[in-house]
Design a protein around this motif. Structure first.
Motif, PDB file in Angstrom:
ATOM      1  N   ILE A  78       0.660  -1.195  -0.204  1.00  0.00           N
ATOM      2  CA  ILE A  78      -0.460   0.084  -0.056  1.00  0.00           C
ATOM      3  C   ILE A  78       0.602   1.242   0.062  1.00  0.00           C
ATOM      4  CG2 ILE A  78      -1.734   1.534   1.015  1.00  0.00           C
ATOM      5  CD1 ILE A  78      -2.843  -1.913   2.364  1.00  0.00           C
ATOM      6  N   ALA A  79       2.234   1.596   0.777  1.00  0.00           N
ATOM      7  CA  ALA A  79       2.799   2.722   0.576  1.00  0.00           C
ATOM      8  C   ALA A  79       4.423   1.591   0.342  1.00  0.00           C
ATOM      9  CB  ALA A  79       2.474   3.224   1.826  1.00  0.00           C
ATOM     10  N   ALA A  80       5.554   2.191   0.129  1.00  0.00           N
ATOM     11  CA  ALA A  80       7.003   2.279   0.025  1.00  0.00           C
ATOM     12  C   ALA A  80       7.754   2.673   0.882  1.00  0.00           C
ATOM     13  CB  ALA A  80       7.212   2.263  -0.976  1.00  0.00           C
ATOM     14  N   THR A  81       8.542   1.949   1.809  1.00  0.00           N
ATOM     15  CA  THR A  81       9.139   2.403   2.830  1.00  0.00           C
ATOM     16  C   THR A  81       9.469   4.083   2.376  1.00  0.00           C
ATOM     17  OG1 THR A  81       9.646  -0.280   3.510  1.00  0.00           O
ATOM     18  CG2 THR A  81      10.985   1.525   4.395  1.00  0.00           C
ATOM     19  N   PRO A  82      10.477   4.190   1.441  1.00  0.00           N
ATOM     20  CA  PRO A  82      10.947   5.625   1.329  1.00  0.00           C
ATOM     21  C   PRO A  82       9.553   6.713   1.898  1.00  0.00           C
ATOM     22  CG  PRO A  82      11.438   4.153  -0.335  1.00  0.00           C
ATOM     23  CD  PRO A  82      10.662   3.279   0.728  1.00  0.00           C
ATOM     24  N   GLU A  83       8.600   6.538   0.660  1.00  0.00           N
ATOM     25  CA  GLU A  83       7.597   7.249   0.778  1.00  0.00           C
ATOM     26  C   GLU A  83       6.291   7.202   2.711  1.00  0.00           C
ATOM     27  OE1 GLU A  83       4.523   4.589  -0.930  1.00  0.00           O
ATOM     28  OE2 GLU A  83       5.161   6.091  -3.050  1.00  0.00           O
ATOM     29  N   VAL A  84       7.112   6.207   3.837  1.00  0.00           N
ATOM     30  CA  VAL A  84       5.922   6.115   4.863  1.00  0.00           C
ATOM     31  C   VAL A  84       7.634   7.010   5.696  1.00  0.00           C
ATOM     32  CG1 VAL A  84       6.207   5.018   6.499  1.00  0.00           C
ATOM     33  CG2 VAL A  84       4.639   3.734   4.644  1.00  0.00           C
ATOM     34  N   ASP A  85       8.273   6.763   4.912  1.00  0.00           N
ATOM     35  CA  ASP A  85       9.287   7.329   6.070  1.00  0.00           C
ATOM     36  C   ASP A  85       9.983   9.175   5.372  1.00  0.00           C
ATOM     37  OD1 ASP A  85      10.226   5.162   7.259  1.00  0.00           O
ATOM     38  OD2 ASP A  85      12.312   4.689   5.518  1.00  0.00           O
ATOM     39  N   ALA A  86       9.590   9.492   4.351  1.00  0.00           N
ATOM     40  CA  ALA A  86       9.633  10.839   4.327  1.00  0.00           C
ATOM     41  C   ALA A  86       8.013  11.435   4.698  1.00  0.00           C
ATOM     42  CB  ALA A  86       9.234  10.905   2.690  1.00  0.00           C
ATOM     43  N   VAL A  87       7.174  11.038   4.513  1.00  0.00           N
ATOM     44  CA  VAL A  87       6.017  11.166   5.203  1.00  0.00           C
ATOM     45  C   VAL A  87       6.137  11.767   6.365  1.00  0.00           C
ATOM     46  CG1 VAL A  87       3.796  11.536   5.530  1.00  0.00           C
ATOM     47  CG2 VAL A  87       4.443  11.183   3.293  1.00  0.00           C
ATOM     48  N   ALA A  88       6.242  11.035   7.605  1.00  0.00           N
ATOM     49  CA  ALA A  88       6.942  10.823   8.863  1.00  0.00           C
ATOM     50  C   ALA A  88       8.353  11.892   9.008  1.00  0.00           C
ATOM     51  CB  ALA A  88       7.475   9.422   9.034  1.00  0.00           C
ATOM     52  N   ALA A  89       8.835  11.428   8.125  1.00  0.00           N
ATOM     53  CA  ALA A  89       9.682  12.881   9.037  1.00  0.00           C
ATOM     54  C   ALA A  89       9.031  14.480   8.087  1.00  0.00           C
ATOM     55  CB  ALA A  89      10.741  12.781   7.355  1.00  0.00           C
ATOM     56  N   ALA A  90       8.266  14.676   6.846  1.00  0.00           N
ATOM     57  CA  ALA A  90       7.709  15.569   7.370  1.00  0.00           C
ATOM     58  C   ALA A  90       6.773  16.406   8.008  1.00  0.00           C
ATOM     59  CB  ALA A  90       6.652  15.354   5.822  1.00  0.00           C
ATOM     60  N   TRP A  91       6.145  15.277   8.635  1.00  0.00           N
ATOM     61  CA  TRP A  91       5.354  15.435   9.530  1.00  0.00           C
ATOM     62  C   TRP A  91       6.855  15.764  11.330  1.00  0.00           C
ATOM     63  CZ3 TRP A  91       0.649  16.558  10.856  1.00  0.00           C
ATOM     64  CH2 TRP A  91       0.000  16.378   9.305  1.00  0.00           C
ATOM     65  N   GLU A  92       7.331  15.414  10.889  1.00  0.00           N
ATOM     66  CA  GLU A  92       8.437  15.685  12.593  1.00  0.00           C
ATOM     67  C   GLU A  92       9.156  16.895  11.859  1.00  0.00           C
ATOM     68  OE1 GLU A  92      10.636  15.358  16.032  1.00  0.00           O
ATOM     69  OE2 GLU A  92       8.885  13.738  14.976  1.00  0.00           O
ATOM     70  N   ARG A  93       8.914  18.052  11.175  1.00  0.00           N
ATOM     71  CA  ARG A  93       9.853  19.257  10.209  1.00  0.00           C
ATOM     72  C   ARG A  93       8.150  20.091  10.712  1.00  0.00           C
ATOM     73  NH1 ARG A  93      11.582  16.512   6.124  1.00  0.00           N
ATOM     74  NH2 ARG A  93      10.128  16.501   5.063  1.00  0.00           N
ATOM     75  N   ALA A  94       7.247  19.653  10.515  1.00  0.00           N
ATOM     76  CA  ALA A  94       5.945  20.280  11.331  1.00  0.00           C
ATOM     77  C   ALA A  94       6.244  20.248  12.604  1.00  0.00           C
ATOM     78  CB  ALA A  94       4.738  19.747  10.041  1.00  0.00           C
ATOM     79  N   ALA A  95       5.919  19.386  13.223  1.00  0.00           N
ATOM     80  CA  ALA A  95       5.399  19.252  14.587  1.00  0.00           C
ATOM     81  C   ALA A  95       6.795  20.714  15.098  1.00  0.00           C
ATOM     82  CB  ALA A  95       6.231  18.444  15.477  1.00  0.00           C
ATOM     83  N   HIS A  96       7.997  20.077  14.946  1.00  0.00           N
ATOM     84  CA  HIS A  96       9.561  21.435  15.400  1.00  0.00           C
ATOM     85  C   HIS A  96       9.053  22.434  14.724  1.00  0.00           C
ATOM     86  CE1 HIS A  96      11.812  18.579  17.369  1.00  0.00           C
ATOM     87  NE2 HIS A  96      11.426  17.705  16.262  1.00  0.00           N
ATOM     88  N   ALA A  97       7.787  22.909  13.391  1.00  0.00           N
ATOM     89  CA  ALA A  97       8.227  24.747  12.941  1.00  0.00           C
ATOM     90  C   ALA A  97       6.529  24.405  13.227  1.00  0.00           C
ATOM     91  CB  ALA A  97       8.020  24.301  11.683  1.00  0.00           C
TER      92      ALA A  97
END
Length: 114
Positions: A78-97
């Motif tokens: 349903i999702a590839a590991t790089p896609e999951v990791d990229a979205v998780a990283a985006a949420w992490e950056r959004a949380a810090h910002a």
């Protein structure tokens, strides 16, 4: 305890943080869409919570919940590991910002393309 007293912890929130409720709801919704069975979900979650690094007090339960969901989505294609990791990283950056007290939105990711 008499019948009028509330058992300890009954007034405690079910989820400690909003993201936990969202992960729970997302899991239910994906199951209802037929993307995986409850037995598949139970096996995936069980594998995660039995990891040797799991907190003895269960305080990391929803971290394991999220890891189980991510791995299940990858294993089902349903999702590839790089896609999951990229979205998780985006949420992490959004949380810090995101300013304290404001909702965390993916749009707050400073690396998001306009």
């Amino acid at each position: 305890m008499n019948r009028r007293e509330t058992p300890p912890g009954i007034d405690a929130p079910v989820f400690a943080e909003p993201w936990q409720a969202e992960a729970f709801a997302l899991t239910v919704a994906l199951h209802e869409k037929g993307l995986f069975s409850w037995s598949e979900w139970a096996e995936s979650l069980s594998t995660e919570v039995k990891r040797p690094d799991a907190a003895a007090d269960g305080s990391d339960y929803y971290e394991h919940w999220l890891a189980a969901l991510e791995k299940l989505l990858v294993s089902k294609g349903i999702a590839a590991t790089p896609e999951v990791d990229a979205v998780a990283a985006a949420w992490e950056r959004a949380a810090h910002a995101t300013p304290h007290g404001k909702p965390i939105l993916l749009e707050n990711d400073p690396q998001r393309r306009a």
